[in-house]
Write a protein that holds these residues in place. Structure first.
Motif, PDB file in Angstrom:
ATOM      1  N   ALA A  39       0.818  -1.217   0.000  1.00 38.67           N
ATOM      2  CA  ALA A  39       0.000   0.000   0.000  1.00 38.67           C
ATOM      3  C   ALA A  39       0.850   1.265   0.000  1.00 38.67           C
ATOM      4  O   ALA A  39       0.381   2.331  -0.416  1.00 38.67           O
ATOM      5  N   SER A  40       2.096   1.147   0.446  1.00 36.65           N
ATOM      6  CA  SER A  40       2.964   2.324   0.530  1.00 36.65           C
ATOM      7  C   SER A  40       3.697   2.622  -0.778  1.00 36.65           C
ATOM      8  O   SER A  40       4.423   3.611  -0.855  1.00 36.65           O
ATOM      9  N   LEU A  41       3.508   1.802  -1.803  1.00 40.93           N
ATOM     10  CA  LEU A  41       4.192   2.027  -3.068  1.00 40.93           C
ATOM     11  C   LEU A  41       3.768   3.342  -3.702  1.00 40.93           C
ATOM     12  O   LEU A  41       2.658   3.834  -3.486  1.00 40.93           O
ATOM     13  N   ASN A  42       4.650   3.926  -4.483  1.00 43.25           N
ATOM     14  CA  ASN A  42       4.452   5.223  -5.113  1.00 43.25           C
ATOM     15  C   ASN A  42       3.190   5.222  -5.970  1.00 43.25           C
ATOM     16  O   ASN A  42       3.085   4.468  -6.947  1.00 43.25           O
ATOM     17  N   SER A  43       2.244   6.075  -5.627  1.00 46.01           N
ATOM     18  CA  SER A  43       0.964   6.101  -6.349  1.00 46.01           C
ATOM     19  C   SER A  43       1.075   6.764  -7.719  1.00 46.01           C
ATOM     20  O   SER A  43       0.120   6.765  -8.488  1.00 46.01           O
ATOM     21  N   ARG A  44       2.246   7.341  -8.027  1.00 41.80           N
ATOM     22  CA  ARG A  44       2.430   7.960  -9.343  1.00 41.80           C
ATOM     23  C   ARG A  44       2.464   6.923 -10.459  1.00 41.80           C
ATOM     24  O   ARG A  44       2.272   7.251 -11.624  1.00 41.80           O
ATOM     25  N   HIS A  45       2.763   5.666 -10.098  1.00 43.52           N
ATOM     26  CA  HIS A  45       2.903   4.620 -11.108  1.00 43.52           C
ATOM     27  C   HIS A  45       1.844   3.541 -10.915  1.00 43.52           C
ATOM     28  O   HIS A  45       1.382   3.293  -9.803  1.00 43.52           O
ATOM     29  N   MET A  46       1.501   2.890 -12.005  1.00 39.39           N
ATOM     30  CA  MET A  46       0.528   1.812 -11.971  1.00 39.39           C
ATOM     31  C   MET A  46       1.257   0.488 -11.768  1.00 39.39           C
ATOM     32  O   MET A  46       2.071   0.092 -12.604  1.00 39.39           O
ATOM     33  N   PHE A  47       0.979  -0.171 -10.657  1.00 41.36           N
ATOM     34  CA  PHE A  47       1.552  -1.477 -10.374  1.00 41.36           C
ATOM     35  C   PHE A  47       0.425  -2.482 -10.185  1.00 41.36           C
ATOM     36  O   PHE A  47      -0.623  -2.165  -9.607  1.00 41.36           O
ATOM     37  N   GLU A  48       0.687  -3.688 -10.642  1.00 36.99           N
ATOM     38  CA  GLU A  48      -0.147  -4.808 -10.210  1.00 36.99           C
ATOM     39  C   GLU A  48       0.466  -5.307  -8.911  1.00 36.99           C
ATOM     40  O   GLU A  48       1.687  -5.463  -8.814  1.00 36.99           O
ATOM     41  N   MET A  49      -0.338  -5.495  -7.895  1.00 38.51           N
ATOM     42  CA  MET A  49       0.180  -5.886  -6.580  1.00 38.51           C
ATOM     43  C   MET A  49      -0.520  -7.137  -6.082  1.00 38.51           C
ATOM     44  O   MET A  49      -1.703  -7.338  -6.335  1.00 38.51           O
ATOM     45  N   GLU A  50       0.253  -7.951  -5.376  1.00 37.12           N
ATOM     46  CA  GLU A  50      -0.324  -9.171  -4.795  1.00 37.12           C
ATOM     47  C   GLU A  50       0.371  -9.476  -3.481  1.00 37.12           C
ATOM     48  O   GLU A  50       1.599  -9.569  -3.421  1.00 37.12           O
ATOM     49  N   ALA A  51      -0.440  -9.616  -2.440  1.00 43.10           N
ATOM     50  CA  ALA A  51       0.088 -10.003  -1.130  1.00 43.10           C
ATOM     51  C   ALA A  51       0.003 -11.518  -1.002  1.00 43.10           C
ATOM     52  O   ALA A  51      -1.076 -12.098  -1.172  1.00 43.10           O
ATOM     53  N   LEU A  52       1.123 -12.153  -0.742  1.00 35.74           N
ATOM     54  CA  LEU A  52       1.148 -13.600  -0.563  1.00 35.74           C
ATOM     55  C   LEU A  52       2.362 -13.995   0.246  1.00 35.74           C
ATOM     56  O   LEU A  52       3.307 -13.208   0.398  1.00 35.74           O
ATOM     57  N   ALA A  53       2.329 -15.206   0.767  1.00 35.10           N
ATOM     58  CA  ALA A  53       3.451 -15.721   1.557  1.00 35.10           C
ATOM     59  C   ALA A  53       4.593 -16.063   0.605  1.00 35.10           C
ATOM     60  O   ALA A  53       4.514 -17.042  -0.151  1.00 35.10           O
ATOM     61  N   ILE A  54       5.661 -15.270   0.636  1.00 34.34           N
ATOM     62  CA  ILE A  54       6.789 -15.470  -0.270  1.00 34.34           C
ATOM     63  C   ILE A  54       7.472 -16.809  -0.005  1.00 34.34           C
ATOM     64  O   ILE A  54       8.069 -17.405  -0.908  1.00 34.34           O
ATOM     65  N   ASP A  55       7.387 -17.284   1.231  1.00 38.21           N
ATOM     66  CA  ASP A  55       8.053 -18.550   1.568  1.00 38.21           C
ATOM     67  C   ASP A  55       7.208 -19.769   1.232  1.00 38.21           C
ATOM     68  O   ASP A  55       7.571 -20.894   1.582  1.00 38.21           O
ATOM     69  N   ASP A  56       6.081 -19.580   0.507  1.00 41.74           N
ATOM     70  CA  ASP A  56       5.249 -20.689   0.027  1.00 41.74           C
ATOM     71  C   ASP A  56       5.610 -20.944  -1.435  1.00 41.74           C
ATOM     72  O   ASP A  56       5.169 -20.217  -2.327  1.00 41.74           O
ATOM     73  N   PRO A  57       6.436 -21.960  -1.724  1.00 41.95           N
ATOM     74  CA  PRO A  57       6.948 -22.146  -3.094  1.00 41.95           C
ATOM     75  C   PRO A  57       5.856 -22.311  -4.141  1.00 41.95           C
ATOM     76  O   PRO A  57       5.950 -21.743  -5.235  1.00 41.95           O
ATOM     77  N   ALA A  58       4.802 -23.071  -3.823  1.00 41.05           N
ATOM     78  CA  ALA A  58       3.756 -23.319  -4.811  1.00 41.05           C
ATOM     79  C   ALA A  58       2.981 -22.042  -5.133  1.00 41.05           C
ATOM     80  O   ALA A  58       2.736 -21.722  -6.304  1.00 41.05           O
ATOM     81  N   ALA A  59       2.621 -21.284  -4.100  1.00 43.32           N
ATOM     82  CA  ALA A  59       1.884 -20.034  -4.314  1.00 43.32           C
ATOM     83  C   ALA A  59       2.739 -19.026  -5.079  1.00 43.32           C
ATOM     84  O   ALA A  59       2.252 -18.312  -5.968  1.00 43.32           O
TER      85      ALA A  59
END
Length: 369
Positions: A39-59
């Motif tokens: 949510a803190s990413l620079n709002s000047r740019h369009m990003f696709e964002m996804e919150a997920l557990a980075i330590d989950d290899p399959a996800a």
């Protein structure tokens, strides 16, 4: 437009996202375990964002599908998980890790891969290796190669003469783990925080001492071809002695989470920093003992309308430049790619590599050639 996944929305990952999205050449997707960080990413740019557990290899592998490349800006302990997920997804892989053990795993993953694996694309390891390798090519016989890098506060005001400018985990790791060096022609491991030296640059005195991971693959590449090769981190005088007391006398090298908490609670961060890059190579050239040096200072500056620290600019700029060169077909498209495989001239000419281009370097190289 290339589809890129950035793993990690912290200080460096957010800067990488700003640079890539701001270029207009990349469709950026940012992955992080923290919704707050996204949510803190620079709002000047369009990003696709996804919150997920980075330590989950399959996800993670599912989230990386259909991406041209994965840019890993996550903590070093997640390196191997992210690299494996990138390989499973069939994406090129780039990271910033200085952790030697993780980089060895990445190299193993690269064997026989249909995509490129390019680890250690930051400042050190990363650009420092590119610059040192370029200088080394100018000599008929190499004697000494010295690499020195520091991210320092411009206005130090505590006993450590230091402010937090990047990953606290990364700083502690490089202060604790063994360091590679070539000593009298042989590859050796030397202890971190040792072999402290002092030098002056532009009238300011600094110290430099062994730290882990800054050389990347350069030791293996130059072993047998150079007499001495080493990497040291630059700090203001007195820093190494205090860190040695904390790590050794107080035993905090065995209680790293405690040390991390102490540093983050007591040492403030700053955006007013300077990155110093200092590479010196000596040896024989046309029958004469000669020396060449690359030196540069990079300061904090705005990126995408937001002030970024020098360490953010240099680290993010480096990995973005390598991604650009990969995307343009100027680097190998499969297998393990070393920083030594990246031409310095191409890097400095790149829109992201420009942060590293000293005003007088082009003239110096033209005169030397």
């Amino acid at each position: 437009m290339r589809k890129i996944a950035i793993v990690g929305a912290g200080k460096i990952g957010s800067t990488v996202a700003d640079l890539l999205a701001g270029s207009g050449a990349y469709q950026v997707k940012v992955l992080d375990a923290s919704p707050e960080a996204l949510a803190s990413l620079n709002s000047r740019h369009m990003f696709e964002m996804e919150a997920l557990a980075i330590d989950d290899p399959a996800a993670l592998a599912r989230a990386l599908e259909d991406r041209f490349a994965v840019v890993n800006c996550a903590p070093f302990h997640l390196t191997t998980t992210i690299a494996r997920a990138a390989k499973q997804a069939g994406a090129h892989y780039l990271d910033l890790t200085e952790d030697v053990a993780s980089s060895r795993v990445v190299r193993e993953l690269a064997a026989g891969s249909d995509t490129a694996f390019i680890p250690q694309c930051g400042l050190a390891p990363g650009f420092i290796t590119i610059a040192a390798w370029d200088l080394a090519q100018h000599f008929d016989e190499l004697h000494d190669v010295r690499l020195r890098v520091g991210a320092l506060p411009r206005y130090p005001s505590n006993a450590l003469n230091y402010n937090l400018t990047w990953s606290t985990d990364g700083v502690i790791n490089e202060y604790c783990e063994p360091c590679e060096a070539v000593v009298n022609g042989r590859l050796r491991e030397v202890p971190a925080l040792e072999e402290c030296e002092e030098f002056a640059l532009d009238g300011v005195t600094y110290e430099a001492f062994n730290t882990s991971g800054g050389l990347g693959t350069l030791c293996a590449t130059l072993e047998g071809r150079v007499r001495n090769l080493n990497y040291k981190t630059i700090r203001y005088p007195g820093h190494a002695q205090i860190m040695k007391a904390l790590l050794n006398d107080l035993g905090l090298r065995n209680r790293r989470p405690v040390l991390k908490d102490i540093l983050e609670q007591a040492v403030p961060a700053t955006l007013q920093d300077v990155v110093i890059v200092f590479v010196t190579v000596s040896g024989m050239k046309n029958g004469r003992l000669m020396q060449e040096t690359y030196v540069n200072k990079v300061y904090a500056q705005p990126v995408g309308g937001e002030m970024k620290s020098a360490i953010q600019v240099t680290t993010a700029g480096s990995i973005c430049a390598v991604l650009d060169l990969l995307s343009e077909g100027r680097l190998p498209q499969a297998g393990f790619v070393r920083q030594e495989d990246i031409p310095l001239a191409d890097f400095l000419a790149n829109r992201f590599g420009r942060f590293y281009a000293p005003d007088d370097y082009a003239a110096f190289r033209a005169a030397a050639e």
